[in-house]
Design a protein around this motif. Sequence first.
Motif, mmCIF file in Angstrom:
data_model
loop_
_atom_site.group_PDB
_atom_site.id
_atom_site.type_symbol
_atom_site.label_atom_id
_atom_site.label_comp_id
_atom_site.label_asym_id
_atom_site.label_seq_id
_atom_site.Cartn_x
_atom_site.Cartn_y
_atom_site.Cartn_z
ATOM 1 N N ASN A 1 19.430 16.161 -47.457
ATOM 2 C CA ASN A 1 19.985 17.429 -46.989
ATOM 3 C C ASN A 1 19.387 17.926 -45.685
ATOM 4 N N LEU A 2 18.116 17.668 -45.460
ATOM 5 C CA LEU A 2 17.448 18.205 -44.275
ATOM 6 C C LEU A 2 17.024 17.122 -43.290
ATOM 7 N N LYS A 3 16.395 16.077 -43.807
ATOM 8 C CA LYS A 3 15.987 14.982 -42.929
ATOM 9 C C LYS A 3 17.208 14.217 -42.416
ATOM 10 N N GLY A 4 18.246 14.082 -43.255
ATOM 11 C CA GLY A 4 19.429 13.326 -42.879
ATOM 12 C C GLY A 4 20.098 13.820 -41.602
ATOM 13 N N PRO A 5 20.418 15.122 -41.479
ATOM 14 C CA PRO A 5 21.028 15.609 -40.238
ATOM 15 C C PRO A 5 20.162 15.370 -39.004
ATOM 16 N N LEU B 1 27.962 25.811 -40.050
ATOM 17 C CA LEU B 1 29.057 26.348 -40.851
ATOM 18 C C LEU B 1 28.494 26.539 -42.250
ATOM 19 N N SER B 2 28.469 27.793 -42.710
ATOM 20 C CA SER B 2 27.781 28.119 -43.959
ATOM 21 C C SER B 2 28.779 28.599 -45.004
ATOM 22 N N PRO B 3 29.246 27.715 -45.887
ATOM 23 C CA PRO B 3 30.227 28.120 -46.902
ATOM 24 C C PRO B 3 29.591 28.931 -48.031
ATOM 25 N N GLY B 4 30.394 29.806 -48.617
ATOM 26 C CA GLY B 4 30.056 30.370 -49.912
ATOM 27 C C GLY B 4 30.511 29.394 -50.981
ATOM 28 N N PRO B 5 30.766 29.843 -52.194
ATOM 29 C CA PRO B 5 31.233 28.942 -53.252
ATOM 30 C C PRO B 5 32.584 28.321 -52.887
ATOM 31 N N VAL B 6 32.650 26.999 -52.932
ATOM 32 C CA VAL B 6 33.883 26.271 -52.642
ATOM 33 C C VAL B 6 34.151 25.326 -53.808
ATOM 34 N N TYR B 7 35.374 25.328 -54.292
ATOM 35 C CA TYR B 7 35.706 24.537 -55.472
ATOM 36 C C TYR B 7 36.605 23.382 -55.060
ATOM 37 N N THR B 8 36.177 22.167 -55.417
ATOM 38 C CA THR B 8 36.884 20.947 -55.028
ATOM 39 C C THR B 8 37.187 20.123 -56.280
ATOM 40 N N GLU B 9 37.691 18.914 -56.037
ATOM 41 C CA GLU B 9 37.983 18.015 -57.150
ATOM 42 C C GLU B 9 36.717 17.401 -57.743
ATOM 43 N N ILE C 1 26.276 21.553 -41.790
ATOM 44 C CA ILE C 1 26.818 22.320 -42.907
ATOM 45 C C ILE C 1 25.674 22.957 -43.698
ATOM 46 N N GLY C 2 25.675 24.283 -43.726
ATOM 47 C CA GLY C 2 24.667 25.028 -44.463
ATOM 48 C C GLY C 2 25.201 25.481 -45.804
ATOM 49 N N SER C 3 24.738 26.623 -46.267
ATOM 50 C CA SER C 3 25.212 27.199 -47.528
ATOM 51 C C SER C 3 24.803 28.660 -47.595
ATOM 52 N N ASP C 4 25.731 29.512 -48.025
ATOM 53 C CA ASP C 4 25.386 30.907 -48.223
ATOM 54 C C ASP C 4 24.643 31.137 -49.530
ATOM 55 N N ALA C 5 24.338 30.055 -50.258
ATOM 56 C CA ALA C 5 23.398 30.175 -51.380
ATOM 57 C C ALA C 5 22.059 30.690 -50.885
ATOM 58 N N VAL C 6 21.756 30.443 -49.598
ATOM 59 C CA VAL C 6 20.510 30.932 -49.002
ATOM 60 C C VAL C 6 20.501 32.453 -48.990
ATOM 61 N N ALA C 7 21.597 33.056 -48.551
ATOM 62 C CA ALA C 7 21.681 34.515 -48.471
ATOM 63 C C ALA C 7 21.828 35.160 -49.844
ATOM 64 N N MET C 8 22.331 34.389 -50.812
ATOM 65 C CA MET C 8 22.545 34.917 -52.156
ATOM 66 C C MET C 8 21.274 34.885 -53.004
ATOM 67 N N GLY C 9 20.283 34.094 -52.591
ATOM 68 C CA GLY C 9 19.094 33.926 -53.422
ATOM 69 C C GLY C 9 19.424 33.256 -54.742
ATOM 70 N N ARG C 10 20.325 32.264 -54.681
ATOM 71 C CA ARG C 10 20.794 31.614 -55.902
ATOM 72 C C ARG C 10 19.650 31.001 -56.695
ATOM 73 N N LYS D 1 18.927 24.088 -47.272
ATOM 74 C CA LYS D 1 19.967 24.682 -46.445
ATOM 75 C C LYS D 1 19.420 25.793 -45.554
ATOM 76 N N GLY D 2 18.348 26.469 -46.018
ATOM 77 C CA GLY D 2 17.655 27.388 -45.129
ATOM 78 C C GLY D 2 17.057 26.648 -43.938
ATOM 79 N N GLY D 3 16.523 25.471 -44.218
ATOM 80 C CA GLY D 3 15.988 24.631 -43.151
ATOM 81 C C GLY D 3 17.047 24.171 -42.179
ATOM 82 N N VAL D 4 18.240 23.870 -42.686
ATOM 83 C CA VAL D 4 19.347 23.448 -41.822
ATOM 84 C C VAL D 4 19.684 24.537 -40.812
ATOM 85 N N ALA D 5 19.749 25.802 -41.268
ATOM 86 C CA ALA D 5 20.072 26.900 -40.362
ATOM 87 C C ALA D 5 19.014 27.039 -39.275
#
Length: 256
Positions: A121-125, A190-198, A147-156, A166-170
């Motif tokens: 997640n962090l070293k890869g980019p 680009l920091s998505p909130g919850p996204v639902y996929t297949e 690609i980040g994540s708003d899980a950072v702002a949510m304190g998930r 993802k905090g490191g990515v930002a």
Amino acid sequence: MSYTDLASKVIVVTGAAQGIGLAYARRLVDEGATVVLADRATDSVEKAAAALNENGNQGKAIAHAIDVASANSCAELAESLTKEFGRVDGLVNNAAIFSTITMKPFWEISTDEWDRLMEVNLKGPWLLTTALLPLLRASAGASIINIGSDAVAMGRQGYLHYVASKGGVAGMTFSMSHELGEFGIRVNTLSPGPVYTEVSRDTVSAPQKEAMMARQALHRTAGPDDMTSLAAFLLSDESSYITGQTISVNGGLVHR
């Protein structure tokens, strides 16, 4: 909205065999771009690229196997793209460990699990951007999306290592933008909130999903296509003065 300049671009999307990564690739191929679908799931990414090419899209999809946590694997991709194109105009660092996470308190996360997630997640980019840098510099105004994540702002709760990565990515995005600005290369998160996929996952329970929906300004779930319009914009010349930013797409769930 369509971005005509994307038709002339070569763009790499990691983690592109399924889910949001595949959606990014699909949108970019629709726009006419040559898109390199890079994923460690060799069979799946080859099938995904073949399906995109069979749909009569304007662009072209090319599959490449890669492990973004491996410097050698990233170097092999760079070598291949150097021979084939001589440049890379866009990079979407999307590959990440998420859907396979088993939620648990942070004190129950093993060091092996923590290290593997950080490697991807962090070293890869960082590894892939470094490997592709000569090709990105060869482009006239390349754009990188981490690609980040708003899980950072949510304190998930339940996957602290993911939130930390993802905090490191930002943070990495902002520093990268300053180091690469002199080369005309833009870098945004680009920091998505919850996204639902297949892709099935255990990282959001039904009660958590309902609670997040209730907190959103827009009371609907987000799908992959809700992310792709912003990605296309950031990769296009229309966003030529936007860099170093973390841009949330979360339906009003949190404010950053």
